[in-house]
Design a protein around this motif. Structure first.
Motif, PDB file in Angstrom:
ATOM      1  N   UNK A  44     -30.228 -10.658   9.880  1.00 20.57           N
ATOM      2  CA  UNK A  44     -30.468 -10.281  11.272  1.00 20.57           C
ATOM      3  C   UNK A  44     -30.906 -11.502  12.095  1.00 20.57           C
ATOM      4  N   UNK A  45     -31.860 -12.262  11.557  1.00 19.97           N
ATOM      5  CA  UNK A  45     -32.349 -13.459  12.251  1.00 19.97           C
ATOM      6  C   UNK A  45     -31.271 -14.510  12.440  1.00 19.97           C
ATOM      7  N   UNK A  46     -30.394 -14.653  11.439  1.00 17.91           N
ATOM      8  CA  UNK A  46     -29.330 -15.661  11.533  1.00 17.91           C
ATOM      9  C   UNK A  46     -28.403 -15.361  12.704  1.00 17.91           C
ATOM     10  N   UNK A  47     -28.010 -14.106  12.855  1.00 18.73           N
ATOM     11  CA  UNK A  47     -27.069 -13.771  13.932  1.00 18.73           C
ATOM     12  C   UNK A  47     -27.718 -13.828  15.315  1.00 18.73           C
ATOM     13  N   UNK A 108     -21.925 -12.844  20.434  1.00 21.07           N
ATOM     14  CA  UNK A 108     -22.799 -11.910  21.142  1.00 21.07           C
ATOM     15  C   UNK A 108     -22.652 -10.493  20.613  1.00 21.07           C
ATOM     16  N   UNK A 109     -21.431 -10.102  20.260  1.00 21.68           N
ATOM     17  CA  UNK A 109     -21.208  -8.765  19.707  1.00 21.68           C
ATOM     18  C   UNK A 109     -21.926  -8.600  18.372  1.00 21.68           C
ATOM     19  N   UNK A 110     -21.754  -9.571  17.475  1.00 21.41           N
ATOM     20  CA  UNK A 110     -22.395  -9.494  16.156  1.00 21.41           C
ATOM     21  C   UNK A 110     -23.918  -9.588  16.304  1.00 21.41           C
ATOM     22  N   UNK A 111     -24.402 -10.454  17.179  1.00 17.27           N
ATOM     23  CA  UNK A 111     -25.849 -10.579  17.392  1.00 17.27           C
ATOM     24  C   UNK A 111     -26.426  -9.287  17.960  1.00 17.27           C
ATOM     25  N   UNK A 112     -25.703  -8.648  18.860  1.00 17.27           N
ATOM     26  CA  UNK A 112     -26.154  -7.367  19.404  1.00 17.27           C
ATOM     27  C   UNK A 112     -26.233  -6.296  18.337  1.00 17.27           C
ATOM     28  N   UNK A 113     -25.241  -6.274  17.445  1.00 22.50           N
ATOM     29  CA  UNK A 113     -25.258  -5.306  16.340  1.00 22.50           C
ATOM     30  C   UNK A 113     -26.408  -5.608  15.391  1.00 22.50           C
ATOM     31  N   UNK A 114     -26.659  -6.888  15.149  1.00 25.74           N
ATOM     32  CA  UNK A 114     -27.746  -7.266  14.239  1.00 25.74           C
ATOM     33  C   UNK A 114     -29.103  -6.948  14.847  1.00 25.74           C
ATOM     34  N   UNK A 115     -29.243  -7.132  16.140  1.00 21.56           N
ATOM     35  CA  UNK A 115     -30.525  -6.859  16.800  1.00 21.56           C
ATOM     36  C   UNK A 115     -30.804  -5.362  16.867  1.00 21.56           C
ATOM     37  N   UNK A 116     -29.744  -4.571  16.941  1.00 22.46           N
ATOM     38  CA  UNK A 116     -29.910  -3.127  17.065  1.00 22.46           C
ATOM     39  C   UNK A 116     -30.204  -2.422  15.767  1.00 22.46           C
TER      40      UNK A 116
END
Length: 187
Positions: A44-47, A108-116
């Motif tokens: 999660x932190x990586x993305x 941004x898409x993958x980071x948003x999924x990881x943050x959620x």
């Protein structure tokens, strides 16, 4: 440009270009950690870190490299259209910057999924593999651009050849200045 200004411009170009290269290497390390990581918090932190690094480091450095490269080319005798290696570097920089902006949408898409939520190893696998592949390709392309800067392969464009001949012929036609010539005014 004056010699001190030329050195400042060259320093800015080298710094932004090498910084871009280093930031892509860090981005690649984060992409690998996100893809191969077993700990959900690390993944999660990586993305999330990739998105921040992309928008606040990679994108500004890519534009800085492009701008300072143009200043270098237009403000020195190297010129923008005289040598093939400069044109190739310009093409590499423009294409890499455009692809980076497109690539940032995936980040941004993958980071948003990881943050959620916590990503499982099966979530967004194709996009996560794409992040690693794209970062690896970007690193290779930037190393090629750096290599062109160091080795400066020979080969002038037609425009460069014409400019070279005009400059050389113009120097031949100018008479050499000799000792002070007496004037007709009887001085």
């Amino acid at each position: 440009m004056t010699p001190p200004l030329r050195k400042v411009a060259l320093t800015a170009h080298v710094t932004s270009s090498v910084g871009w290269l280093g930031a892509v290497a860090a981005f690649l390390a984060l992409a690998i950690a996100g893809l191969a990581g077993q700990d959900p918090q690390t993944v999660r932190g990586a993305y999330v870190a990739m998105e921040v690094t992309g928008w606040f480091v990679l994108v500004p450095l890519s534009f800085a490299s492009l701008l300072t490269g143009l200043i270098q080319a237009l403000g020195t005798t190297w010129g923008l259209f005289r040598h093939y290696w400069i044109l190739f570097k310009l093409l590499i920089n423009v294409v890499a910057t455009v692809l980076l902006l497109v690539h940032m949408q995936v980040v941004s898409h993958v980071a948003g999924a990881a943050a959620g939520k916590t990503l499982s190893s099966a979530d967004l696998t194709g996009m996560r593999i794409q992040l690693v592949a794209d970062a690896g390709a970007a690193l290779l392309v930037l190393v090629v651009a750096a290599t062109l800067s160091v080795f400066k392969p020979r080969g002038m464009t037609r425009y460069g050849q014409r400019q070279h001949h005009v400059r050389r012929d113009g120097q031949r036609k100018q008479p050499a200045l000799s000792a002070r010539q007496p004037s007709d005014a009887g001085g």
